[in-house]
Design an enzyme around this catalytic site. Structure first.
Site, PDB file in Angstrom:
ATOM      1  N   HIS A  25       0.866  -1.186   0.000  1.00 28.13           N
ATOM      2  CA  HIS A  25       0.000   0.000   0.000  1.00 28.13           C
ATOM      3  C   HIS A  25       0.905   1.241   0.000  1.00 28.13           C
ATOM      4  O   HIS A  25       2.009   1.199   0.560  1.00 28.13           O
ATOM      5  CB  HIS A  25      -0.839  -0.042   1.279  1.00 28.13           C
ATOM      6  N   LYS A  50     -10.726  -0.561  10.042  1.00 25.90           N
ATOM      7  CA  LYS A  50     -10.880  -1.781   9.231  1.00 25.90           C
ATOM      8  C   LYS A  50     -11.219  -2.976  10.124  1.00 25.90           C
ATOM      9  O   LYS A  50     -11.511  -4.053   9.651  1.00 25.90           O
ATOM     10  CB  LYS A  50      -9.598  -2.064   8.446  1.00 25.90           C
ATOM     11  N   CYS A 100      -4.663   2.426  -3.804  1.00 27.64           N
ATOM     12  CA  CYS A 100      -3.441   2.940  -3.160  1.00 27.64           C
ATOM     13  C   CYS A 100      -2.293   1.948  -3.316  1.00 27.64           C
ATOM     14  O   CYS A 100      -1.484   1.756  -2.384  1.00 27.64           O
ATOM     15  CB  CYS A 100      -3.660   3.258  -1.682  1.00 27.64           C
TER      16      CYS A 100
HETATM   17  C1  LIG Z   1      -2.659  -2.827   3.556  1.00 31.21           C
HETATM   18  C2  LIG Z   1      -2.963  -1.437   4.018  1.00 31.21           C
HETATM   19  N1  LIG Z   1      -2.001  -0.710   4.599  1.00 31.21           N
HETATM   20  C3  LIG Z   1      -2.206   0.534   5.028  1.00 31.21           C
HETATM   21  C4  LIG Z   1      -3.423   1.144   4.872  1.00 31.21           C
HETATM   22  C5  LIG Z   1      -3.591   2.542   5.370  1.00 31.21           C
HETATM   23  O1  LIG Z   1      -4.539   2.571   6.383  1.00 31.21           O
HETATM   24  P1  LIG Z   1      -5.077   3.976   6.939  1.00 31.21           P
HETATM   25  O2  LIG Z   1      -5.507   4.754   5.749  1.00 31.21           O
HETATM   26  O3  LIG Z   1      -6.220   3.573   7.833  1.00 31.21           O
HETATM   27  O4  LIG Z   1      -3.952   4.603   7.682  1.00 31.21           O
HETATM   28  C6  LIG Z   1      -4.454   0.448   4.259  1.00 31.21           C
HETATM   29  C7  LIG Z   1      -5.751   1.104   4.029  1.00 31.21           C
HETATM   30  O5  LIG Z   1      -6.335   1.027   2.992  1.00 31.21           O
HETATM   31  C8  LIG Z   1      -4.228  -0.878   3.823  1.00 31.21           C
HETATM   32  O6  LIG Z   1      -5.182  -1.595   3.244  1.00 31.21           O
END
Ligand SMILES: Cc1ncc(COP(=O)(O)O)c(C=O)c1O
Length: 404
Positions: A122, A225, A362
């Protein structure tokens, strides 16, 4: 704890007031819907028991401080941390990784040191390291994927050198649902003297996680999540790492003594929680952890695995559908329909009351590796059932009819 796995299908949609009948919510990888116990805990905390934490001497504030710290202890147990002092509350996984990069990374990495990421990360596990590279002149290496979309740990083993100081990998891919063998990744990292950071955003809501057994050094996730509120997440790190890390932000609560000449800092985790924290987020996250544990992560995992299998089987019957990721992906199915942009797929599905995500999720470097600009993604949660898969498949069939 029961040792016999309960394999009855989950039927929990009634716990989720924001899911109306007939709406197939298949975007849990973006954010989960909230169960009634979490909403009730938040309502009660704002409506009955609200006060600040760590400051007030009056009873209400002392009680709220106890609730805040009880949540920390609960989360420590939930992920197998040795002590609640190892749990730092942050805004989410993104902030947790930035904290590690800017605090641990700036203090302990030197120009020429290397870190290893993977092709499926991500953006929040890529960009913070690029920002660090801009500050410290580290080098970033990228581990490729296997043909079925897993992080290729054989390749990682061949790439790792004593110059590598950190390996930072996603536990479950938010696009492909592929599950990392964290134990092996930890062993590989440690064999060259590197630390392992695990992005557990998609794992913590889907699999039992025990940071001690996994052998990680840092583990991060987001509350929203995990059926909890937005704006709250967790950084877990080994205590000796937290002890050695300087503060990431300065302000109230994170200090020991402040003078204009010099400030000394509180020990972890307070050192990393500057300012008034997201008190109600923490209370809500506690309720969310209680909720998922009342169901059981083993059972949630089995439920989502069955949904993934069903969805992949049904979608693979449609000629023009291309499925991404491994057969045994955890709760997430990415797909494409030949000749149709994923945004069109999502729009047509929405007309049939099916909410999926379309885009790069992302994870633009992963899209580049897959050779597509975007994918359509269905992701499951405890509230989904076979009826949602049927609605998804019907919708995709409609897409293929519309686009001929
Ligand atoms: C695998 C992974 N890492 C990091 C994130 C980032 O999470 P947040 O936007 O809640 O900080 C996400 C969110 O989509 C994710 O799916």
């Amino acid at each position: 704890m029961s040792t016999i796995l309960d394999t009855r299908p989950l039927d929990l949609v009634a716990d989720f007031p924001a899911i109306p009948e007939g709406w197939a919510y298949l975007d849990t990888a973006a954010t989960s819907q909230k169960p009634k116990p979490v909403i009730d805990a938040i309502t009660r905390a704002y409506g009955e028991t609200y006060a600040t934490v760590h400051r007030g001497v009056y009873q209400r504030s002392a009680d709220m401080t106890l609730a805040y710290e009880a949540a920390r202890a609960r989360i420590a147990t939930f992920i197998g941390a040795g002590s609640s002092d190892e749990i730092v509350f942050v805004r989410g996984a993104t902030e947790a990784i930035n904290l590690v990069a800017q605090s641990w990374g700036v203090s302990f990495l030197r120009p020429g040191d290397r870190i290893l990421l993977s092709q499926l990360e991500h953006h929040s596990n890529i960009v913070p390291w690029q920002l660090l590279r801009d500050r410290v002149a580290i080098e970033i290496d990228v581990c490729p994927l296997t043909a079925d979309g897993r992080i290729d740990l054989d390749a990682a083993e061949a790439m790792l050198t004593p110059q590598h100081k950190l390996v930072s990998l996603g536990h479950v891919s938010n696009v492909l649902g592929s599950v990392l063998d964290v134990r092996r990744a930890a062993d590989l990292a440690h064999a060259v003297g590197a630390k392992l950071l695990v992005d557990g955003c998609q794992a913590v809501p889907r699999l039992p996680v025990d940071v001690a057994a996994l052998g990680a050094d840092f583990y991060v996730f987001s509350g929203h999540k995990l059926y909890g509120p937005t704006g709250i997440g967790v950084l877990w790190a080994r205590p000796e790492l937290l002890d050695a890390m300087p503060p990431y932000q300065g302000g109230g609560s994170m200090i020991d003594r402040v003078t204009f000449a010099r400030t000394t800092y509180a020990p972890p985790p307070g050192r990393f929680e500057a300012g008034t924290p997201h008190i109600i987020g923490v209370v809500g996250l506690h309720a969310a952890v209680d909720y998922v544990e009342s169901i059981g992560l083993d059972r949630i995992h089995a439920h989502e695995t069955a949904l993934v299998r069903r969805a992949r089987e049904a979608l693979s019957q449609i000629n023009s559908v291309r499925l991404f990721g491994p057969e045994d992906s955890a709760g997430i199915v990415s797909f494409a329909v030949e000749g149709v942009h994923p945004h069109d797929i999502a729009t047509i599905l929405d007309e049939g009351n099916v909410a999926i995500r379309a885009g790069h999720h992302c994870a633009q470097p992963l899209m580049d590796a897959l050779g597509v600009p975007a994918t359509a993604r269905a992701s499951f949660g405890v509230y989904n059932g076979p009826q949602d898969i049927e609605a998804l498949v019907k919708g995709v069939e409609r897409v293929t009819r519309i686009f001929g």
